[in-house]
Design a protein around this motif. Structure first.
Motif, PDB file in Angstrom:
ATOM      1  N   PRO A 197      36.401  14.382  10.339  1.00  0.00           N
ATOM      2  CA  PRO A 197      35.698  15.430  11.365  1.00  0.00           C
ATOM      3  C   PRO A 197      36.616  15.387  12.475  1.00  0.00           C
ATOM      4  O   PRO A 197      37.170  14.487  12.907  1.00  0.00           O
ATOM      5  CB  PRO A 197      34.388  14.754  11.529  1.00  0.00           C
ATOM      6  N   PRO A 198      36.645  16.606  13.227  1.00  0.00           N
ATOM      7  CA  PRO A 198      37.132  16.939  14.336  1.00  0.00           C
ATOM      8  C   PRO A 198      36.784  15.902  15.491  1.00  0.00           C
ATOM      9  O   PRO A 198      35.572  15.541  15.392  1.00  0.00           O
ATOM     10  CB  PRO A 198      36.933  18.215  14.514  1.00  0.00           C
ATOM     11  N   PRO A 199      37.753  15.377  16.251  1.00  0.00           N
ATOM     12  CA  PRO A 199      37.265  14.360  17.311  1.00  0.00           C
ATOM     13  C   PRO A 199      36.551  15.400  18.596  1.00  0.00           C
ATOM     14  O   PRO A 199      36.194  16.366  18.629  1.00  0.00           O
ATOM     15  CB  PRO A 199      38.385  14.262  17.766  1.00  0.00           C
ATOM     16  N   PRO A 200      35.856  14.290  19.315  1.00  0.00           N
ATOM     17  CA  PRO A 200      34.886  15.069  20.330  1.00  0.00           C
ATOM     18  C   PRO A 200      36.001  15.868  21.471  1.00  0.00           C
ATOM     19  O   PRO A 200      37.124  15.481  21.545  1.00  0.00           O
ATOM     20  CB  PRO A 200      34.446  13.488  21.073  1.00  0.00           C
ATOM     21  N   GLY A 201      35.609  17.011  21.779  1.00  0.00           N
ATOM     22  CA  GLY A 201      36.257  17.758  22.767  1.00  0.00           C
ATOM     23  C   GLY A 201      37.079  18.829  21.888  1.00  0.00           C
ATOM     24  O   GLY A 201      37.936  19.568  22.444  1.00  0.00           O
ATOM     25  N   SER A 202      36.549  19.020  20.726  1.00  0.00           N
ATOM     26  CA  SER A 202      37.202  20.098  19.620  1.00  0.00           C
ATOM     27  C   SER A 202      36.262  21.295  19.996  1.00  0.00           C
ATOM     28  O   SER A 202      35.290  21.276  20.295  1.00  0.00           O
ATOM     29  CB  SER A 202      37.045  19.514  18.622  1.00  0.00           C
TER      30      SER A 202
ATOM     31  N   GLY B 198      47.490  28.983  10.365  1.00  0.00           N
ATOM     32  CA  GLY B 198      48.117  28.409   9.272  1.00  0.00           C
ATOM     33  C   GLY B 198      48.505  26.848   9.235  1.00  0.00           C
ATOM     34  O   GLY B 198      48.868  26.487   8.106  1.00  0.00           O
ATOM     35  N   HIS B 199      48.080  26.147  10.368  1.00  0.00           N
ATOM     36  CA  HIS B 199      48.641  24.874  10.519  1.00  0.00           C
ATOM     37  C   HIS B 199      47.335  24.167  10.899  1.00  0.00           C
ATOM     38  O   HIS B 199      46.353  24.526  11.301  1.00  0.00           O
ATOM     39  CB  HIS B 199      49.609  24.597  11.713  1.00  0.00           C
ATOM     40  N   GLY B 200      47.291  22.700  10.440  1.00  0.00           N
ATOM     41  CA  GLY B 200      46.304  21.886  10.866  1.00  0.00           C
ATOM     42  C   GLY B 200      45.001  22.666  10.394  1.00  0.00           C
ATOM     43  O   GLY B 200      44.687  23.035   9.266  1.00  0.00           O
ATOM     44  N   ARG B 201      43.915  22.477  11.244  1.00  0.00           N
ATOM     45  CA  ARG B 201      42.788  22.703  10.962  1.00  0.00           C
ATOM     46  C   ARG B 201      42.247  24.265  11.445  1.00  0.00           C
ATOM     47  O   ARG B 201      41.475  24.754  11.442  1.00  0.00           O
ATOM     48  CB  ARG B 201      41.509  21.962  12.050  1.00  0.00           C
ATOM     49  N   SER B 202      43.590  25.087  11.841  1.00  0.00           N
ATOM     50  CA  SER B 202      43.245  26.452  12.098  1.00  0.00           C
ATOM     51  C   SER B 202      43.205  27.394  10.786  1.00  0.00           C
ATOM     52  O   SER B 202      43.716  26.755   9.935  1.00  0.00           O
ATOM     53  CB  SER B 202      44.553  26.982  13.084  1.00  0.00           C
TER      54      SER B 202
END
Length: 320
Positions: free
Chosen positions: A15-20, A78-82
């Motif tokens: 899961p994305p960290p807090p502050g995302s 196109g990168h990471g969680r984007s």
């Protein structure tokens, strides 16, 4: 010189960290953004990562600077969680606009320092060309790390091949072929191989900074990015030229970090950027380091950030 402690990166499956948060661009692409550091700090540092990486490549700088500034990180389209993007929007011009939209959404007021590694630095330069009014007002400083303002494929075997393909009028056909082939190659792609490590070692590390743990870490980052993304963005580097934007960067303090054994964006490109910006640019050349200099020469890069923030603070005090 390897990192002092083995670094492990959060998996994309976690899961994305807090502050995302998510910033949706004007063409509908969701960009993953993380905010860290001192919320009440005088300045925000906005980080843009390199090609086929993600915001996690800044993890060591995040640790070093979180007590000094408010920090914003984002995954380029196109990168990471984007989210992904239409192939026609896989350009530096578009990532520059994305950076501007992330800035508007996450730093609505107050001074901001832009930091970019490799393609991230190109995105910063593109933003300077697109929105010069930000520089010297909202944007008060820039750090460019292992990047180029243009001319990456003008020399060498690749440069000759590209010139020949262009002369024959086959460049657009060649690029379409790569993009057509990429999904098929992705289906049969193997990750974590010894060959992949050797290629990563050769292209992204220097003569004496390739600790096996760091090589595997960078290999993991690069191989997370699907080949269709890689091939779609490939074309933009062939025509990348943001030389004119350097006149805009003259308005603010700039630090340029170049690595002597960088095979992707050679140190000559960093030197050229600093020379064209002039007196406002500090050039830091890191002997023996490669393209992944923020990972392998952490102390040097962190010090470059700290010195830039000190220079900006001093200038603002003197101006006030």
């Amino acid at each position: 010189m390897p990192t002092d402690e083995p670094l492990s990166l959060p998996a994309l499956s976690e899961p994305p960290p807090p502050g995302s948060r998510t910033v949706t661009t004007d063409d509908g692409v969701p960009l993953h953004v993380e905010v860290d550091g001192e919320e009440t700090a005088d300045v925000t540092v906005l980080f843009s990562h390199g090609f086929t990486a993600r915001l996690a490549e800044w993890e060591l700088q995040r640790t070093a600077l979180r007590d000094r500034a408010r920090l914003v990180f984002w995954d380029q389209r196109g990168h990471g969680r984007s989210g992904w993007t239409p192939l026609t929007k896989a350009t530096i011009d578009r990532t520059g606009r994305d950076l501007g939209e992330v800035l508007d959404a996450t730093v609505p007021t107050g001074p901001v320092v832009l930091a970019g590694h490799s393609m991230g630095g190109m995105s910063v330069m593109a933003l300077a060309r697109q929105r010069p009014e930000l520089f010297g007002t909202r944007v008060v400083g820039v750090l460019l790390l292992a990047t180029s303002a243009g001319g990456l494929v003008e020399t060498g075997v690749l440069g000759l091949a590209v010139k020949l393909v262009r002369r024959l009028g086959l460049l657009s056909l060649y690029l379409r072929f790569l993009q057509f082939l990429a999904p098929l190659l992705e289906r049969f792609r193997r990750r974590g191989t010894a060959i992949g490590r050797r290629v990563t070692r050769r292209l992204l590390f220097g003569e004496s900074d390739a600790h096996p743990h760091d090589v595997r870490l960078v290999q993991q980052l690069l191989e997370e990015t699907p080949l269709p993304v890689t091939m779609a963005f490939y074309a933009t580097f062939l025509d990348h030229d943001e030389t004119e934007s350097l006149r805009i960067l003259e308005r603010v303090p700039v630090t340029v970090v170049a690595a002597t054994h960088d095979r992707l964006t050679p140190a000559a490109h960093g030197r050229r950027i600093a020379e064209q910006i002039g007196e406002g640019a500090d050039l830091v050349v890191v002997p023996g380091a490669g393209h992944s200099v923020n990972l392998t020469r952490t102390a040097v890069v962190n010090q470059a950030f700290t010195d830039l923030l000190d220079r900006i603070a001093l200038g603002r005090r003197n101006a006030g």
